[in-house]
Scaffold this motif. Sequence first.
Motif, PDB file in Angstrom:
ATOM      1  N   ASP A  15      20.646 -12.888  82.254  1.00  0.00           N
ATOM      2  CA  ASP A  15      21.469 -13.933  82.834  1.00  0.00           C
ATOM      3  C   ASP A  15      22.030 -13.382  84.154  1.00  0.00           C
ATOM      4  O   ASP A  15      22.541 -12.269  84.195  1.00  0.00           O
ATOM      5  CB  ASP A  15      22.612 -14.239  81.848  1.00  0.00           C
ATOM      6  CG  ASP A  15      23.521 -15.346  82.342  1.00  0.00           C
ATOM      7  OD1 ASP A  15      23.443 -15.689  83.530  1.00  0.00           O
ATOM      8  OD2 ASP A  15      24.305 -15.858  81.538  1.00  0.00           O
ATOM      9  N   PRO A  33      26.255 -12.329  83.716  1.00  0.00           N
ATOM     10  CA  PRO A  33      26.673 -12.170  82.318  1.00  0.00           C
ATOM     11  C   PRO A  33      28.096 -11.629  82.199  1.00  0.00           C
ATOM     12  O   PRO A  33      28.635 -11.054  83.142  1.00  0.00           O
ATOM     13  CB  PRO A  33      25.679 -11.143  81.795  1.00  0.00           C
ATOM     14  CG  PRO A  33      25.356 -10.303  82.985  1.00  0.00           C
ATOM     15  CD  PRO A  33      25.460 -11.198  84.175  1.00  0.00           C
ATOM     16  N   ALA A  40      28.590  -8.801  77.112  1.00  0.00           N
ATOM     17  CA  ALA A  40      27.532  -9.626  76.519  1.00  0.00           C
ATOM     18  C   ALA A  40      26.490  -8.794  75.786  1.00  0.00           C
ATOM     19  O   ALA A  40      25.877  -9.261  74.836  1.00  0.00           O
ATOM     20  CB  ALA A  40      26.857 -10.458  77.603  1.00  0.00           C
ATOM     21  N   GLY A  41      26.298  -7.540  76.229  1.00  0.00           N
ATOM     22  CA  GLY A  41      25.292  -6.710  75.568  1.00  0.00           C
ATOM     23  C   GLY A  41      23.929  -7.372  75.630  1.00  0.00           C
ATOM     24  O   GLY A  41      23.557  -7.974  76.644  1.00  0.00           O
ATOM     25  N   GLN A  42      23.222  -7.269  74.512  1.00  0.00           N
ATOM     26  CA  GLN A  42      21.866  -7.798  74.445  1.00  0.00           C
ATOM     27  C   GLN A  42      21.813  -9.314  74.664  1.00  0.00           C
ATOM     28  O   GLN A  42      20.810  -9.848  75.098  1.00  0.00           O
ATOM     29  CB  GLN A  42      21.289  -7.434  73.064  1.00  0.00           C
ATOM     30  CG  GLN A  42      19.801  -7.670  72.902  1.00  0.00           C
ATOM     31  CD  GLN A  42      18.964  -6.759  73.802  1.00  0.00           C
ATOM     32  OE1 GLN A  42      19.458  -5.801  74.363  1.00  0.00           O
ATOM     33  NE2 GLN A  42      17.699  -7.094  73.943  1.00  0.00           N
ATOM     34  N   THR A  43      22.925 -10.002  74.371  1.00  0.00           N
ATOM     35  CA  THR A  43      22.871 -11.468  74.458  1.00  0.00           C
ATOM     36  C   THR A  43      22.910 -11.972  75.900  1.00  0.00           C
ATOM     37  O   THR A  43      22.852 -13.174  76.126  1.00  0.00           O
ATOM     38  CB  THR A  43      24.023 -12.117  73.669  1.00  0.00           C
ATOM     39  OG1 THR A  43      25.255 -11.565  74.121  1.00  0.00           O
ATOM     40  CG2 THR A  43      23.860 -11.902  72.196  1.00  0.00           C
ATOM     41  N   ALA A  44      23.000 -11.068  76.885  1.00  0.00           N
ATOM     42  CA  ALA A  44      22.854 -11.517  78.269  1.00  0.00           C
ATOM     43  C   ALA A  44      21.392 -11.834  78.544  1.00  0.00           C
ATOM     44  O   ALA A  44      21.060 -12.474  79.532  1.00  0.00           O
ATOM     45  CB  ALA A  44      23.337 -10.442  79.227  1.00  0.00           C
ATOM     46  N   ARG A  45      20.516 -11.365  77.664  1.00  0.00           N
ATOM     47  CA  ARG A  45      19.080 -11.542  77.891  1.00  0.00           C
ATOM     48  C   ARG A  45      18.571 -12.851  77.298  1.00  0.00           C
ATOM     49  O   ARG A  45      19.153 -13.385  76.358  1.00  0.00           O
ATOM     50  CB  ARG A  45      18.305 -10.374  77.289  1.00  0.00           C
ATOM     51  CG  ARG A  45      18.596  -9.064  78.018  1.00  0.00           C
ATOM     52  CD  ARG A  45      17.851  -7.915  77.421  1.00  0.00           C
ATOM     53  NE  ARG A  45      16.437  -7.854  77.819  1.00  0.00           N
ATOM     54  CZ  ARG A  45      16.006  -7.592  79.045  1.00  0.00           C
ATOM     55  NH1 ARG A  45      16.866  -7.383  79.995  1.00  0.00           N
ATOM     56  NH2 ARG A  45      14.724  -7.523  79.307  1.00  0.00           N
ATOM     57  N   THR A  46      17.511 -13.338  77.888  1.00  0.00           N
ATOM     58  CA  THR A  46      16.839 -14.518  77.368  1.00  0.00           C
ATOM     59  C   THR A  46      15.341 -14.259  77.424  1.00  0.00           C
ATOM     60  O   THR A  46      14.878 -13.593  78.349  1.00  0.00           O
ATOM     61  CB  THR A  46      17.163 -15.755  78.224  1.00  0.00           C
ATOM     62  OG1 THR A  46      18.562 -15.964  78.194  1.00  0.00           O
ATOM     63  CG2 THR A  46      16.477 -16.988  77.681  1.00  0.00           C
TER      64      THR A  46
END
Lengths: 186, 464
Positions: free
Chosen positions: A89, A92, A96-102
């Motif tokens: 993202d 971010p 956010a850690g890993q959840t910044a990724r998509t």
Amino acid sequence: MSDVAPPSSAVDPVGAHARRPESPAVLTRRRFLSRVSLAMSALIGLVLSVPILAYLLSPLINRAPSAWITIGRVDQFELGRTVQVAYDDPSPFAWAGQTARTSLWLRRTGQESFTAFAVNCTHLACPVNWLQDAGLFLCPCHGGVFYGDGSVAAGPPPRPLPRYDVRVQGDEVQLLSRPVPIGDEA
Amino acid sequence: MRRLRGAWDWLDDRLGISDTIVPLLVHPVPRVNWWYVLGSATLIAFTIQVITGVALAFSYVPAPNAAYESLEFITHGALFGNVVRGVHYWGSSAMVVLAVAHMAHVFLVGAFKYPREMGWLTGVILLAMTLAMAFTGQLLRWNQDAYWAVALLSSMASRVPLIGNLLVDVIIAGQTVGQSTLTRFYATHVFLIPAAMFVLVGVHVYLVVRHGVSELPKPGKPVNPKTYRKEYQALLDREGIPFWPDFAWKDVAFALWAGSLVLLLAVVLGAPELGKPADPTLLEAHPKPDWYFLWLFALLAYAPPSIESLVIIGLPALMGAALVAVPFIAPTGERAPERRPWAVGIVAFLTLSVVILIYQGSRSAWAPELHAAVPASVVEGLQGDARRGATLFDQKGCLACHAVGGQGGQRGPELSTVGSRLSADQLTWRILYGGSGMPAYGTLLRPDEVTALLEFMQAQREQR
């Protein structure tokens, strides 16, 4: 009521007053105070709820802008193959850690042309898996199947896989970031 | 000793223990049976959840980059962490079971009737909140299941008429799933719903005191609002017993038993392992809810696509509306279950349905199986095209939905004996054109691959 008085109805001033007959047409002092108190309470609630609601709903008001993100070099993608690509993202949270990724599925369809599909099944947003040998996307949740071009092959999905905008700039493949395709973003 | 006595008198006078609290404890209740312990047991389960939840919050970090690790620490690093998490996990199961059992009992003995309708309605809201707690709690594990459950939930929410997309934005609150979601669910699970539950539990218990514990139902003795309160008071005067300790001992004994069971499960089985952490780039996910939502999960999976949105949104709304309607549909009349066959039938039907659906949900036969392999016993003895067909059957994804020799998905028909069932033409047709649940393989297979698959299918015969 004073501290020394025994709690008895005989000296209860509120009880005594309440028995006084009041005509509903007359705006007595008591009725006036009661209305003013209610109005002030409502005002307190209203004033407090404006910043709190705005704060809670801020993601709806301050939408993250879309941005072109480089997801790789053109020559690292093989013609005709569909591969999983992950990107960050652009803005971010620090936590956010890993959840910044998509993730998305990227297919190189020509020398300069790419198609990017969202990983979220249009049925209930589970992540679809690409079966390379079969040439199909398969959703592990309810068995939705999509062909390699993203169109629905079988199962419950109501729409084709959503796409992202992709462009080639120089030797880089770029993607226009967008909110995760769920709901009317799909 | 005299000083102590003086201190007690001071406290008692200022707090009103003898004046207010003791009379409340010893207030008369009718003589009732063991089924009446379910309500207090639910309250005790709630208390245990609050205490263990607070304990977990001492170490849990509600941030997407740390939640999983902090929970791993609680489970494997902290002293007795696994027991505390285990009690919170099994306690949530206990609370759901007890709340539902309490509601079923109240329904069966007609205790929701006049004058206790508000007790029922506050209970319905408390049950909804209990389920909301169970769901938001699962998400706080922040593992793969939790992560994709957020996507699933948003997708379901998007189908709500008018405000669907707004709900999605509120849940996801950003461009990617999860960055903002975790803290939102954390605040909901830890502050918002519990605060509302404290208030509602207070109201619920206050209502029990106000209207009294319902007496055992007697067949042929319907509730008549004109006379009910008078008769209830007469019953209490005649044969009432003090709540404490004459009935309360049963509450405490049951709580001890149920609490020990929860503790035993927590110590022996512990909390469930978390599996992989929430990761948007790990696409091998098959999010499945904890057992108490499996029935809904199964029901949604079985709903035909055309009415799916209706089931997702309409069914919970309908169930809620039905529960709210209960005390208004039958506010008076017979309470005894032996005189209310419909009530008994409804409870029996719902119990059976939920048990069957939970079983179906745990199997989730509708989900494709991505990691199956054609068993050696099936391949053995096959030559040439048929043998190649077996490989293709796996490679082309057939096995994900169709089982052969006991391996493979159960989404599509089992194909172990398909060679005896269908002719070569029928088989070819199905492979090339597919069906509603199966892709058309016409454009995906070369003619020689179709031939090989056909050979393999025809080799799947009954005598094998």
